[in-house]
Structure formats: structure tokens, C-alpha cells
Design a protein around this motif. Sequence first.
Motif, PDB file in Angstrom:
ATOM      1  N   ILE A 255       1.034   1.679   8.144  1.00  0.00           N
ATOM      2  CA  ILE A 255       2.196   1.609   9.026  1.00  0.00           C
ATOM      3  C   ILE A 255       3.351   1.017   8.242  1.00  0.00           C
ATOM      4  CG2 ILE A 255       3.139   0.640  11.150  1.00  0.00           C
ATOM      5  CD1 ILE A 255       0.237   0.549  12.197  1.00  0.00           C
ATOM      6  N   LEU A 256       4.473   1.727   8.241  1.00  0.00           N
ATOM      7  CA  LEU A 256       5.649   1.332   7.471  1.00  0.00           C
ATOM      8  C   LEU A 256       6.841   1.154   8.399  1.00  0.00           C
ATOM      9  CD1 LEU A 256       4.334   4.148   5.814  1.00  0.00           C
ATOM     10  CD2 LEU A 256       5.396   2.776   4.064  1.00  0.00           C
ATOM     11  N   ARG A 257       7.763   0.287   7.983  1.00  0.00           N
ATOM     12  CA  ARG A 257       9.011   0.095   8.718  1.00  0.00           C
ATOM     13  C   ARG A 257      10.127  -0.137   7.715  1.00  0.00           C
ATOM     14  NH1 ARG A 257      10.091  -3.555  13.956  1.00  0.00           N
ATOM     15  NH2 ARG A 257      12.248  -2.934  14.258  1.00  0.00           N
ATOM     16  N   GLY A 258      11.218   0.587   7.889  1.00  0.00           N
ATOM     17  CA  GLY A 258      12.347   0.397   6.991  1.00  0.00           C
ATOM     18  C   GLY A 258      13.305   1.567   7.050  1.00  0.00           C
ATOM     19  N   GLU A 259      14.192   1.618   6.075  1.00  0.00           N
ATOM     20  CA  GLU A 259      15.194   2.669   5.985  1.00  0.00           C
ATOM     21  C   GLU A 259      14.485   3.997   5.725  1.00  0.00           C
ATOM     22  OE1 GLU A 259      17.612   5.511   4.171  1.00  0.00           O
ATOM     23  OE2 GLU A 259      16.321   4.301   2.884  1.00  0.00           O
ATOM     24  N   SER A 260      14.927   5.045   6.416  1.00  0.00           N
ATOM     25  CA  SER A 260      14.227   6.334   6.403  1.00  0.00           C
ATOM     26  C   SER A 260      13.983   6.879   4.997  1.00  0.00           C
ATOM     27  CB  SER A 260      14.985   7.355   7.249  1.00  0.00           C
ATOM     28  OG  SER A 260      16.319   7.494   6.795  1.00  0.00           O
ATOM     29  N   GLY A 261      14.971   6.824   4.123  1.00  0.00           N
ATOM     30  CA  GLY A 261      14.797   7.329   2.765  1.00  0.00           C
ATOM     31  C   GLY A 261      13.775   6.537   1.980  1.00  0.00           C
ATOM     32  N   LEU A 262      13.783   5.225   2.138  1.00  0.00           N
ATOM     33  CA  LEU A 262      12.818   4.380   1.431  1.00  0.00           C
ATOM     34  C   LEU A 262      11.400   4.631   1.938  1.00  0.00           C
ATOM     35  CD1 LEU A 262      12.157   2.198  -0.623  1.00  0.00           C
ATOM     36  CD2 LEU A 262      12.776   0.483   1.095  1.00  0.00           C
ATOM     37  N   ILE A 263      11.244   4.792   3.241  1.00  0.00           N
ATOM     38  CA  ILE A 263       9.916   5.071   3.805  1.00  0.00           C
ATOM     39  C   ILE A 263       9.397   6.403   3.264  1.00  0.00           C
ATOM     40  CG2 ILE A 263       8.631   5.533   5.941  1.00  0.00           C
ATOM     41  CD1 ILE A 263       9.551   2.515   5.364  1.00  0.00           C
ATOM     42  N   GLN A 264      10.252   7.394   3.172  1.00  0.00           N
ATOM     43  CA  GLN A 264       9.854   8.693   2.614  1.00  0.00           C
ATOM     44  C   GLN A 264       9.471   8.544   1.135  1.00  0.00           C
ATOM     45  OE1 GLN A 264       9.790  11.888   4.359  1.00  0.00           O
ATOM     46  NE2 GLN A 264       8.484  12.174   2.577  1.00  0.00           N
ATOM     47  N   THR A 265      10.245   7.759   0.372  1.00  0.00           N
ATOM     48  CA  THR A 265       9.960   7.544  -1.050  1.00  0.00           C
ATOM     49  C   THR A 265       8.614   6.845  -1.248  1.00  0.00           C
ATOM     50  OG1 THR A 265      12.308   7.491  -1.614  1.00  0.00           O
ATOM     51  CG2 THR A 265      10.790   6.408  -3.152  1.00  0.00           C
ATOM     52  N   ILE A 266       8.376   5.774  -0.493  1.00  0.00           N
ATOM     53  CA  ILE A 266       7.099   5.052  -0.598  1.00  0.00           C
ATOM     54  C   ILE A 266       5.946   6.004  -0.283  1.00  0.00           C
ATOM     55  CG2 ILE A 266       5.682   3.205   0.397  1.00  0.00           C
ATOM     56  CD1 ILE A 266       8.394   1.716   0.949  1.00  0.00           C
ATOM     57  N   SER A 267       6.105   6.800   0.762  1.00  0.00           N
ATOM     58  CA  SER A 267       5.057   7.751   1.144  1.00  0.00           C
ATOM     59  C   SER A 267       4.804   8.758   0.035  1.00  0.00           C
ATOM     60  CB  SER A 267       5.445   8.470   2.434  1.00  0.00           C
ATOM     61  OG  SER A 267       5.569   7.536   3.484  1.00  0.00           O
ATOM     62  N   ASN A 268       5.865   9.261  -0.576  1.00  0.00           N
ATOM     63  CA  ASN A 268       5.706  10.217  -1.673  1.00  0.00           C
ATOM     64  C   ASN A 268       4.985   9.591  -2.862  1.00  0.00           C
ATOM     65  OD1 ASN A 268       6.910  12.284  -0.233  1.00  0.00           O
ATOM     66  ND2 ASN A 268       8.928  11.932  -1.117  1.00  0.00           N
ATOM     67  N   ILE A 269       5.272   8.331  -3.153  1.00  0.00           N
ATOM     68  CA  ILE A 269       4.578   7.635  -4.250  1.00  0.00           C
ATOM     69  C   ILE A 269       3.091   7.549  -3.946  1.00  0.00           C
ATOM     70  CG2 ILE A 269       4.297   5.395  -5.394  1.00  0.00           C
ATOM     71  CD1 ILE A 269       7.391   5.048  -5.040  1.00  0.00           C
ATOM     72  N   ILE A 270       2.760   7.169  -2.724  1.00  0.00           N
ATOM     73  CA  ILE A 270       1.349   7.044  -2.334  1.00  0.00           C
ATOM     74  C   ILE A 270       0.676   8.413  -2.344  1.00  0.00           C
ATOM     75  CG2 ILE A 270      -0.204   6.461  -0.419  1.00  0.00           C
ATOM     76  CD1 ILE A 270       1.801   4.139   0.242  1.00  0.00           C
TER      77      ILE A 270
END
Length: 172
Positions: A105-120
Amino acid sequence: MAQDLMRFSVAMPESLLVRFDALVARRGLAKNRSEVIRDLVRDALIDEECSMPGEEVMGTLTIVFNHHTGDVRDKLDGIQHEFFEQIVSSMHVHLDAETCMEVIILRGESGLIQTISNIILGTKGVTHGHLTMTSTGHGIYDNQPTPGTDAVNAARAYAHDHPRTHGHSHTH
């Protein structure tokens, strides 16, 4: 004007109306056409909000991985520690002797959440995953403050400045 919008009618082909009524029926006894239309409008507004850079969102990232692939577990832990401010929680499930599933579960700015997800999702050993983003609720529902208003800014400041203690420490 809001009164006029509440009384709109929509002309649609009968085949589409039949399919829509089937959707209404699947949504349960408490739902009717108007309720489902409101749900669809909210969904569209939330999708739009989540696609806008800079908006605060919540996300659930579900991943499946083979824990025997290299050092995948260490890499996933490292990523989660690197982004600990955005990762609210995670749940780990063993699917079989080799395969695990994790819901993050993530919370934050939409672009950063997408970036973190892409890294994972790009981590070697992760075989499948999917990110779902949703609104934090600011401005989407009736009687809720709109993003950028003083009430929302005060709530965000409190959420970011408020200490997150939970009565025990972690050892690594």
C-alpha cells in the motif's frame, strides 16, 4: 444548475441499456440506475485525478514473485526501505513452496507512486504485478473539501507532520 444536472436523462440504444441493467443487477439490491451512474461518474473523476501529476493518491501494488530468484527478497526489501515514506504497509503471502505474493500500500504524489511501482515491477524475479491507484477522497465526494483549499492543505500538513508511532521499535 446542480438541480438541472440531477434531472438529466440519457438516450441510449436498447442493447446498451439491457447490458447496463445487468450491471445494475450485479451491483446488488441496494443499487439502482441512478446509484450506478453516480458510481461510474465518481470512478471517472477518480481516474482523472489519479492521472494528474502532483495529485496525492493511494495505491495498491500487488506483485507475484519467485523467492528463489537471485536476491529478489533483498532487492524488494531495499526498495521498500528506500521509499518508506510512501509505503504505508505491505502484506506477504506464500502461494506455494517457491512463489510469493505481496500487496504493498502506497501513498504519495501520483507520478512518484507510479515510479516506485515500476521499479518494483521491474525487479528481477517479479513475475507479475498490477498497480491500482485511487483518490485520497479529497474533493471527490459531496461535502468534501476540494484539493488546494485551506481545509485540505491543513489536513495534509497534519498528516505529514504528525508522528507515526506505534509503540515498538524495529531492529534491522
